[in-house]
Design a protein around this motif. Sequence first.
Motif, PDB file in Angstrom:
ATOM      1  N   LEU A   1       0.994  -1.192  -0.167  1.00 12.41           N
ATOM      2  CA  LEU A   1      -0.028  -0.035   0.032  1.00 12.41           C
ATOM      3  C   LEU A   1       0.834   1.293  -0.068  1.00 12.41           C
ATOM      4  O   LEU A   1       0.493   2.320  -0.593  1.00 12.41           O
ATOM      5  N   ILE A   2       1.860   1.202   0.988  1.00  9.73           N
ATOM      6  CA  ILE A   2       2.839   2.246   0.805  1.00  9.73           C
ATOM      7  C   ILE A   2       3.348   2.807  -0.448  1.00  9.73           C
ATOM      8  O   ILE A   2       3.652   3.546  -1.238  1.00  9.73           O
ATOM      9  N   ARG A   3       3.776   1.486  -1.322  1.00  8.07           N
ATOM     10  CA  ARG A   3       4.208   1.729  -2.607  1.00  8.07           C
ATOM     11  C   ARG A   3       3.427   2.042  -3.620  1.00  8.07           C
ATOM     12  O   ARG A   3       3.763   3.105  -4.579  1.00  8.07           O
ATOM     13  N   LYS A   4       1.998   1.646  -3.281  1.00 11.43           N
ATOM     14  CA  LYS A   4       0.905   2.439  -4.354  1.00 11.43           C
ATOM     15  C   LYS A   4       0.752   3.646  -4.250  1.00 11.43           C
ATOM     16  O   LYS A   4       0.753   4.667  -5.082  1.00 11.43           O
ATOM     17  N   LEU A   5       0.802   4.164  -2.956  1.00  7.10           N
ATOM     18  CA  LEU A   5       0.954   5.619  -2.494  1.00  7.10           C
ATOM     19  C   LEU A   5       2.032   6.439  -3.217  1.00  7.10           C
ATOM     20  O   LEU A   5       1.810   7.506  -3.837  1.00  7.10           O
ATOM     21  N   GLU A   6       3.345   5.855  -3.339  1.00  7.28           N
ATOM     22  CA  GLU A   6       4.615   6.344  -3.711  1.00  7.28           C
ATOM     23  C   GLU A   6       4.322   6.452  -5.124  1.00  7.28           C
ATOM     24  O   GLU A   6       4.793   7.348  -5.706  1.00  7.28           O
ATOM     25  N   GLU A   7       3.847   5.576  -5.994  1.00  9.17           N
ATOM     26  CA  GLU A   7       3.495   5.602  -7.183  1.00  9.17           C
ATOM     27  C   GLU A   7       2.527   6.758  -7.602  1.00  9.17           C
ATOM     28  O   GLU A   7       2.547   7.455  -8.760  1.00  9.17           O
ATOM     29  N   GLU A   8       1.607   6.851  -6.810  1.00  3.91           N
ATOM     30  CA  GLU A   8       0.441   7.735  -7.190  1.00  3.91           C
ATOM     31  C   GLU A   8       1.035   9.139  -7.309  1.00  3.91           C
ATOM     32  O   GLU A   8       0.860  10.119  -7.993  1.00  3.91           O
ATOM     33  N   GLN A   9       1.954   9.548  -6.138  1.00  3.50           N
ATOM     34  CA  GLN A   9       2.473  10.585  -6.020  1.00  3.50           C
ATOM     35  C   GLN A   9       3.781  10.880  -7.083  1.00  3.50           C
ATOM     36  O   GLN A   9       3.502  12.088  -7.520  1.00  3.50           O
ATOM     37  N   ALA A  10       4.160  10.089  -7.449  1.00  2.00           N
ATOM     38  CA  ALA A  10       5.401  10.238  -8.510  1.00  2.00           C
ATOM     39  C   ALA A  10       4.496  10.357  -9.861  1.00  2.00           C
ATOM     40  O   ALA A  10       4.835  11.054 -10.870  1.00  2.00           O
ATOM     41  N   ASN A  11       3.185   9.739 -10.112  1.00  2.00           N
ATOM     42  CA  ASN A  11       2.489   9.958 -11.223  1.00  2.00           C
ATOM     43  C   ASN A  11       1.765  11.110 -11.201  1.00  2.00           C
ATOM     44  O   ASN A  11       1.060  11.601 -12.167  1.00  2.00           O
ATOM     45  N   GLY A  12       1.826  11.941 -10.039  1.00  2.00           N
ATOM     46  CA  GLY A  12       0.949  12.897 -10.003  1.00  2.00           C
ATOM     47  C   GLY A  12      -0.401  13.083  -9.762  1.00  2.00           C
ATOM     48  O   GLY A  12      -1.216  13.803 -10.173  1.00  2.00           O
ATOM     49  N   THR A  13      -0.612  12.123  -9.443  1.00  2.00           N
ATOM     50  CA  THR A  13      -2.286  11.651  -9.094  1.00  2.00           C
ATOM     51  C   THR A  13      -3.014  12.535  -8.337  1.00  2.00           C
ATOM     52  O   THR A  13      -2.224  13.327  -7.422  1.00  2.00           O
ATOM     53  N   ALA A  14      -4.282  12.878  -8.442  1.00  6.60           N
ATOM     54  CA  ALA A  14      -4.997  13.873  -7.764  1.00  6.60           C
ATOM     55  C   ALA A  14      -4.887  13.625  -6.302  1.00  6.60           C
ATOM     56  O   ALA A  14      -4.792  12.612  -5.919  1.00  6.60           O
ATOM     57  N   LEU A  15      -4.750  14.638  -5.602  1.00  3.56           N
ATOM     58  CA  LEU A  15      -4.889  15.024  -4.225  1.00  3.56           C
ATOM     59  C   LEU A  15      -3.458  14.470  -3.637  1.00  3.56           C
ATOM     60  O   LEU A  15      -3.125  14.923  -2.441  1.00  3.56           O
ATOM     61  N   THR A  16      -2.637  13.941  -4.453  1.00  2.00           N
ATOM     62  CA  THR A  16      -1.052  13.880  -3.944  1.00  2.00           C
ATOM     63  C   THR A  16      -0.385  15.262  -3.691  1.00  2.00           C
ATOM     64  O   THR A  16       0.659  15.082  -2.916  1.00  2.00           O
ATOM     65  N   SER A  17      -0.964  16.113  -4.292  1.00  2.64           N
ATOM     66  CA  SER A  17      -0.352  17.616  -4.265  1.00  2.64           C
ATOM     67  C   SER A  17      -0.972  18.385  -2.775  1.00  2.64           C
ATOM     68  O   SER A  17      -0.447  19.450  -2.771  1.00  2.64           O
ATOM     69  N   LEU A  18      -1.837  17.499  -2.061  1.00  2.00           N
ATOM     70  CA  LEU A  18      -2.462  18.326  -0.965  1.00  2.00           C
ATOM     71  C   LEU A  18      -1.319  18.460  -0.026  1.00  2.00           C
ATOM     72  O   LEU A  18      -0.354  17.619   0.238  1.00  2.00           O
ATOM     73  N   GLN A  19      -1.339  19.446   0.916  1.00  2.00           N
ATOM     74  CA  GLN A  19      -0.530  19.936   1.826  1.00  2.00           C
ATOM     75  C   GLN A  19      -0.163  18.867   2.803  1.00  2.00           C
ATOM     76  O   GLN A  19       0.976  18.423   2.955  1.00  2.00           O
ATOM     77  N   HIS A  20      -1.034  17.994   3.239  1.00  2.00           N
ATOM     78  CA  HIS A  20      -0.743  17.122   4.399  1.00  2.00           C
ATOM     79  C   HIS A  20      -0.418  15.642   3.597  1.00  2.00           C
ATOM     80  O   HIS A  20       0.047  14.733   4.351  1.00  2.00           O
ATOM     81  N   PHE A  21      -0.624  15.309   2.627  1.00  2.00           N
ATOM     82  CA  PHE A  21       0.096  14.286   1.645  1.00  2.00           C
ATOM     83  C   PHE A  21       1.412  13.927   1.895  1.00  2.00           C
ATOM     84  O   PHE A  21       1.607  12.631   2.461  1.00  2.00           O
ATOM     85  N   THR A  22       2.208  14.719   1.683  1.00  2.00           N
ATOM     86  CA  THR A  22       3.451  14.523   1.631  1.00  2.00           C
ATOM     87  C   THR A  22       4.144  14.200   3.076  1.00  2.00           C
ATOM     88  O   THR A  22       4.917  13.472   3.516  1.00  2.00           O
TER      89      THR A  22
END
Length: 124
Positions: A18-39
Amino acid sequence: MPPKVYPKFPTRQERIDLIRKLEEEQANGTALTSLQHFTGYLEQLRQLNSLMDQASEIDPEFGLPPELDEAGKASLLEAMRQTAVAGERFLADAQRQNANLNAGTPRLVGQLQGMLAQDFDTLR
């Protein structure tokens, strides 16, 4: 009397996947990964995963995990609490964006939050 049924606890590999999926979504610029608290949430999750790995390393000589003393337990519980708070902040951000909390990144975060709650209750 039937045998006691224990809840299914998440495996280490399920958490890592699941952590890898989140990292992939962040790398792909998936919606909501740019929100302040995601990082912040993802960083907290990585740190917690590292602590959990250290607390569960099997001794090669005896095949046993290390004993967790009170200070180690308190440290791990605090890291879990901080990670859970960061996850809830992200989910609140997502909700403010009118995002569907049952799909995409919020769904993955929700799954990880559920795993974290189970681990926290068990350790406590």
